[in-house]
Design a protein around this motif. Structure first.
Motif, mmCIF file in Angstrom:
data_model
loop_
_atom_site.group_PDB
_atom_site.id
_atom_site.type_symbol
_atom_site.label_atom_id
_atom_site.label_comp_id
_atom_site.label_asym_id
_atom_site.label_seq_id
_atom_site.Cartn_x
_atom_site.Cartn_y
_atom_site.Cartn_z
ATOM 1 N N SER A 191 2.274 9.641 -4.099
ATOM 2 C CA SER A 191 1.099 10.162 -3.418
ATOM 3 C C SER A 191 -0.152 9.870 -4.226
ATOM 4 O O SER A 191 -0.104 9.369 -5.341
ATOM 5 N N SER A 192 -1.292 10.234 -3.665
ATOM 6 C CA SER A 192 -2.564 9.946 -4.319
ATOM 7 C C SER A 192 -2.727 10.697 -5.633
ATOM 8 O O SER A 192 -3.585 10.350 -6.436
ATOM 9 N N GLN A 193 -1.914 11.734 -5.866
ATOM 10 C CA GLN A 193 -2.088 12.503 -7.093
ATOM 11 C C GLN A 193 -1.737 11.687 -8.334
ATOM 12 O O GLN A 193 -2.100 12.043 -9.436
ATOM 13 N N THR A 194 -1.032 10.584 -8.154
ATOM 14 C CA THR A 194 -0.732 9.751 -9.321
ATOM 15 C C THR A 194 -1.965 8.981 -9.770
ATOM 16 O O THR A 194 -2.017 8.494 -10.894
ATOM 17 N N GLY A 195 -2.922 8.818 -8.870
ATOM 18 C CA GLY A 195 -4.126 8.079 -9.231
ATOM 19 C C GLY A 195 -3.911 6.585 -9.266
ATOM 20 O O GLY A 195 -4.727 5.849 -9.783
ATOM 21 N N VAL A 196 -2.806 6.101 -8.689
ATOM 22 C CA VAL A 196 -2.500 4.673 -8.707
ATOM 23 C C VAL A 196 -2.492 4.153 -7.289
ATOM 24 O O VAL A 196 -1.836 4.700 -6.417
ATOM 25 N N SER A 197 -3.210 3.093 -7.057
ATOM 26 C CA SER A 197 -3.304 2.532 -5.722
ATOM 27 C C SER A 197 -2.118 1.644 -5.414
ATOM 28 O O SER A 197 -1.677 0.868 -6.243
ATOM 29 N N SER A 198 -1.597 1.746 -4.181
ATOM 30 C CA SER A 198 -0.505 0.870 -3.774
ATOM 31 C C SER A 198 -1.021 -0.497 -3.356
ATOM 32 O O SER A 198 -0.244 -1.375 -2.993
ATOM 33 N N ASP A 199 -2.328 -0.695 -3.408
ATOM 34 C CA ASP A 199 -2.919 -1.971 -3.031
ATOM 35 C C ASP A 199 -3.140 -2.889 -4.228
ATOM 36 O O ASP A 199 -3.912 -3.828 -4.165
ATOM 37 N N TYR A 200 -2.475 -2.596 -5.334
ATOM 38 C CA TYR A 200 -2.618 -3.423 -6.533
ATOM 39 C C TYR A 200 -2.108 -4.825 -6.252
ATOM 40 O O TYR A 200 -0.959 -5.008 -5.860
ATOM 41 N N ILE A 201 -2.967 -5.805 -6.399
ATOM 42 C CA ILE A 201 -2.594 -7.188 -6.132
ATOM 43 C C ILE A 201 -3.067 -8.074 -7.274
ATOM 44 O O ILE A 201 -3.811 -7.650 -8.147
ATOM 45 N N GLN A 202 -2.617 -9.307 -7.226
ATOM 46 C CA GLN A 202 -3.017 -10.274 -8.232
ATOM 47 C C GLN A 202 -4.521 -10.500 -8.164
ATOM 48 O O GLN A 202 -5.091 -10.636 -7.089
ATOM 49 N N LYS A 203 -5.159 -10.519 -9.330
ATOM 50 C CA LYS A 203 -6.609 -10.625 -9.390
ATOM 51 C C LYS A 203 -7.043 -11.969 -9.969
ATOM 52 O O LYS A 203 -6.380 -12.495 -10.868
ATOM 53 N N PRO A 204 -8.155 -12.519 -9.500
ATOM 54 C CA PRO A 204 -8.650 -13.781 -10.020
ATOM 55 C C PRO A 204 -8.939 -13.702 -11.520
ATOM 56 O O PRO A 204 -9.488 -12.702 -12.005
#
Length: 249
Positions: free
Chosen positions: A55-68
């Motif tokens: 859940s959002s309480q972890t403070g971690v987004s599930s949208d983490y993707i590879q970044k340039p």
């Protein structure tokens, strides 16, 4: 699933290192982010990677993707100053990972499960090289305690040193899957300990190591799957039954 996206089930262990590691390295303590949100108290464990931990309480987004321009770098801690290194990295606001694992410790006839680093004195940092350079060069009143883990298989750079070791995004994702379980049977192994059945790449299709890819080997009398980070280490899962192994190439 987009290959660039880290699966949601182990997202909470990719965090800014706002946890403080106790000197004896046997436990981690709760901490809060700069935004005041709680983070998982463990780095590299799935004890908190349950549905409620997603859940959002972890403070971690599930949208983490590879970044340039971002790469996974390996940083080595000098002088055995892991807690100080943790402080430095956490203040840099970068995504980091330090694999931990449970070990069985015998003390006065009693057995205890305790947390210890799987790769002592090593941190994995996902950032640009410039950002990592700024972390390494950050000094107080002492010499920097963080250095790049160098890739000695590549040619020397202009500064006369080998370039930093970098880990491909998909390879690091696979490594995290293999090392982010509560199993005390995950271990670092050498090539001499691995008796491979073939050179085929397999995928684990069930259990706590589901999604991990690697090579099947017999280690310590058990069938396991070995994941390798070239130039750094080889890690073996716990026992994997044949019905959970799928050959992919």
């Amino acid at each position: 699933m987009d290959n660039r996206t880290i699966p949601r089930f182990f997202m909470p262990i990719i965090v800014d290192l706002t946890q403080y590691i106790r000197n004896d390295m046997n436990a981690l303590v709760n901490a809060h982010t700069k935004r005041g949100r709680s983070r998982s108290p463990y780095v590299g464990l799935t004890s908190n990677v349950l549905p409620e931990a997603q859940s959002s309480q972890t403070g971690v987004s599930s949208d983490y993707i590879q970044k340039p321009n971002h790469e996974w770098f390996v940083l080595r801690v000098t002088y055995n100053r892991t807690q100080k290194a943790c402080d430095i990295i956490s203040s840099a606001d970068v995504q980091s990972y330090m694999p931990m694992h449970y070990v069985i410790d015998k003390e006065i006839g009693k057995k205890k499960r305790i947390l210890k680093p799987l790769l002592p004195n090593l941190f994995f940092v996902y950032a640009t090289r410039e950002a990592v350079n700024s972390i390494i060069k950050k000094k107080g009143d002492e010499t920097s305690i963080l250095k790049f883990y160098l890739d000695k298989t590549r040619p020397l750079e202009e500064n006369g040193k080998h370039p930093p070791l970098t880990i491909p995004f998909t390879g690091m994702t696979n490594f995290i899957k293999a090392t982010s379980t509560e199993s005390e049977h995950v271990r670092i192994v050498s090539s001499e300990q691995c008796h491979y059945k073939s050179g085929d790449i397999v995928k684990i299709i069930g259990g706590e190591f589901e999604g991990v890819t690697g090579k099947v080997a017999r280690i310590a009398g058990q069938q396991r799957v070995v994941v390798e980070i070239a130039g750094l280490c080889m890690v073996a899962t716990a026992y994997i039954p044949t019905n959970l192994i799928k050959f992919i190439k």
